[in-house]
Design a protein around this motif. Sequence first.
Motif, PDB file in Angstrom:
ATOM      1  N   GLN A  37       0.834  -1.199   0.000  1.00 41.48           N
ATOM      2  CA  GLN A  37       0.000   0.000   0.000  1.00 41.48           C
ATOM      3  C   GLN A  37       0.872   1.255   0.000  1.00 41.48           C
ATOM      4  O   GLN A  37       0.589   2.214  -0.715  1.00 41.48           O
ATOM      5  CB  GLN A  37      -0.937   0.002   1.205  1.00 41.48           C
ATOM      6  N   LEU A  40       2.197   1.877  -3.519  1.00 39.18           N
ATOM      7  CA  LEU A  40       1.170   2.440  -4.402  1.00 39.18           C
ATOM      8  C   LEU A  40       0.903   3.895  -4.064  1.00 39.18           C
ATOM      9  O   LEU A  40       0.747   4.737  -4.960  1.00 39.18           O
ATOM     10  CB  LEU A  40      -0.110   1.612  -4.335  1.00 39.18           C
ATOM     11  N   HIS A  45       4.092   1.710  -9.077  1.00 37.36           N
ATOM     12  CA  HIS A  45       3.214   0.627  -9.508  1.00 37.36           C
ATOM     13  C   HIS A  45       3.974  -0.502 -10.181  1.00 37.36           C
ATOM     14  O   HIS A  45       3.410  -1.538 -10.477  1.00 37.36           O
ATOM     15  CB  HIS A  45       2.135   1.173 -10.450  1.00 37.36           C
ATOM     16  N   TYR A  68      -3.318  -7.095  -4.499  1.00 34.88           N
ATOM     17  CA  TYR A  68      -2.548  -5.962  -5.001  1.00 34.88           C
ATOM     18  C   TYR A  68      -2.097  -6.071  -6.447  1.00 34.88           C
ATOM     19  O   TYR A  68      -1.561  -5.098  -6.992  1.00 34.88           O
ATOM     20  CB  TYR A  68      -1.350  -5.684  -4.073  1.00 34.88           C
ATOM     21  N   PRO A  71      -4.513  -3.460  -8.489  1.00 27.14           N
ATOM     22  CA  PRO A  71      -4.183  -2.042  -8.278  1.00 27.14           C
ATOM     23  C   PRO A  71      -2.844  -1.635  -8.913  1.00 27.14           C
ATOM     24  O   PRO A  71      -2.725  -0.530  -9.438  1.00 27.14           O
ATOM     25  CB  PRO A  71      -4.138  -1.896  -6.755  1.00 27.14           C
ATOM     26  N   SER A  72      -1.868  -2.519  -8.879  1.00 26.27           N
ATOM     27  CA  SER A  72      -0.589  -2.167  -9.507  1.00 26.27           C
ATOM     28  C   SER A  72      -0.752  -2.093 -11.023  1.00 26.27           C
ATOM     29  O   SER A  72      -0.203  -1.189 -11.667  1.00 26.27           O
ATOM     30  CB  SER A  72       0.511  -3.151  -9.108  1.00 26.27           C
ATOM     31  N   ASP A  74      -3.588  -1.465 -12.618  1.00 32.73           N
ATOM     32  CA  ASP A  74      -4.442  -0.299 -12.902  1.00 32.73           C
ATOM     33  C   ASP A  74      -3.629   0.988 -12.928  1.00 32.73           C
ATOM     34  O   ASP A  74      -3.996   1.951 -13.599  1.00 32.73           O
ATOM     35  CB  ASP A  74      -5.563  -0.180 -11.872  1.00 32.73           C
TER      36      ASP A  74
END
Length: 118
Positions: A37, A40, A45, A68, A71-72, A74
């Motif tokens: 977290q 990010l 990323h 995760y 999200p990385s 994205d």
Amino acid sequence: MSHFSVSFDRRQGSARVLELRGELDAHTAPDFEAALQACLEDGDHRLVADGSALDYVSSAGLGVFMAYVEPSRDGGGDLKIAALPERVFEVFDLLGFPTVFDMHPTVADAVAAFDPAP
């Protein structure tokens, strides 16, 4: 109590390398999650999880990887997994992680996947 540490202050190429050590289980997964977290939130990323010193991973630890990866991606990067010891790789392989994650035998190979030579 499980022993685990994650160091994420190392950069290699355009990637941020997270060095995982010890046992990644239900007691230690929040430490790994907090590190991811923080990466990010810092805008990193392109992440490489260096598992060369990882002794054990439980379903809770695997869940953090799963939480995760998107999200990385994205954010325009990825969460690559590198240098897992054979006994730990077998757990990832059994659960089909190589079909979801970009897995590499070394950290250098994972970083090179982000920064291919011209």
